[in-house]
Design an enzyme around this catalytic site. Structure first.
Site, short mmCIF file in Angstrom:
data_model
loop_
_atom_site.label_atom_id
_atom_site.label_comp_id
_atom_site.label_asym_id
_atom_site.label_seq_id
_atom_site.Cartn_x
_atom_site.Cartn_y
_atom_site.Cartn_z
N GLU A 1 93.93 -6.74 85.22
CA GLU A 1 94.55 -7.12 86.20
C GLU A 1 94.34 -8.65 86.68
O GLU A 1 93.52 -9.03 87.11
CB GLU A 1 93.96 -6.21 87.24
CG GLU A 1 94.86 -6.43 88.70
CD GLU A 1 94.10 -5.64 90.05
OE1 GLU A 1 94.45 -6.22 91.17
OE2 GLU A 1 93.57 -4.73 89.72
N ARG B 1 96.95 -14.98 92.62
CA ARG B 1 96.60 -15.66 93.72
C ARG B 1 96.31 -17.15 93.18
O ARG B 1 95.88 -17.88 93.90
CB ARG B 1 95.20 -15.05 94.13
CG ARG B 1 95.07 -13.73 94.35
CD ARG B 1 93.56 -13.37 94.95
NE ARG B 1 93.54 -11.75 95.05
CZ ARG B 1 92.26 -11.25 95.28
NH1 ARG B 1 91.20 -11.80 95.54
NH2 ARG B 1 92.32 -10.02 95.59
N LYS C 1 95.26 2.68 94.62
CA LYS C 1 93.94 1.77 94.79
C LYS C 1 93.07 1.99 96.26
O LYS C 1 94.10 2.25 97.05
CB LYS C 1 94.40 0.21 94.75
CG LYS C 1 93.30 -0.65 94.88
CD LYS C 1 93.63 -2.03 94.50
CE LYS C 1 94.07 -2.95 95.32
NZ LYS C 1 94.17 -4.37 94.86
#
Length: 205
Positions: A42, A46, A129
């Site tokens: 993943e 960011r 999640k």
């Protein structure tokens, strides 16, 4: 080959959550993780380099590269264009959920409350999640949510460590955990990353 969200979650007990600033670090990190037995990666959106990191990691044989911190349909499109094969978001909004479902890409939306999960179930989603896991009440909170929402399956992420991961993975409704500990901050050390990946890949579930 396209995978379902369930198949992505079953690839390994841990999905490394990666915040990568330099594109040149992408290949050595991905190669070390895959070699260590963690194929689902993943890459969080960011950093300015994130989409290029996804492009580079997608070249590694055996890697199943996804995009994390996807906030809206525009980022979803950009991540898919870069080669992301699954999508992870910190929360669930209707525009993002509908766009991900329409795109047919495996989607792990962030949830922290019963309402979040119920909205996802209403949209036809079943895998979520749980984020941020530790500060949202940890395992006791997720156990309490999973009991009435028994069809849902989870990948807890946020504050999970190599030491705490086994207690999460012991629960039948938890398919895998997300963790950043597999790639320590600082200069990239492929041997260290591979060793940490091997440990993570061998966790029982």
């Amino acid at each position: 080959m396209s995978l379902s969200v369930e198949q992505v979650m079953e690839l390994a007990p841990v999905i490394p959550v990666l915040v990568i600033d330099r594109v040149e670090d992408a290949l050595p990190i991905a190669q070390a993780l895959v070699k260590g037995g963690l194929p689902a990666l993943e890459v969080t959106l960011r950093t300015p380099a994130a989409l290029d990191v996804i492009r580079e990691m997608a070249k590694v044989e055996g890697a199943v590269v996804g995009a994390g911190t996807v906030l809206n349909p525009a980022q979803l499109d950009a991540a898919m264009e870069a080669g992301a094969r699954f999508i992870v978001s910190p929360g669930l909004t209707e525009p993002l959920g509908k766009a991900a479902i329409a795109a047919g890409i495996p989607f792990l939306p962030g949830t922290a409350t019963a309402g979040d999960i119920m909205r996802g179930l209403d949209m036809g989603l079943s895998h979520f999640k749980f984020f941020p896991a530790e500060t949202s009440g940890g395992l006791p909170a997720l156990k309490a949510l999973a009991a009435p929402l028994h069809s849902a399956r989870f990948c807890p992420t946020g504050g999970i460590t190599a030491e705490s991961a086994p207690k999460w993975l012991a629960e039948p409704f938890i398919k895998c955990v997300g963790g950043s500990w597999v790639v320590p901050k600082g200069p990239v050390n492929p041997m260290k990353i591979e060793a940490l990946a091997r440990e993570a890949a061998s966790l029982p579930r």
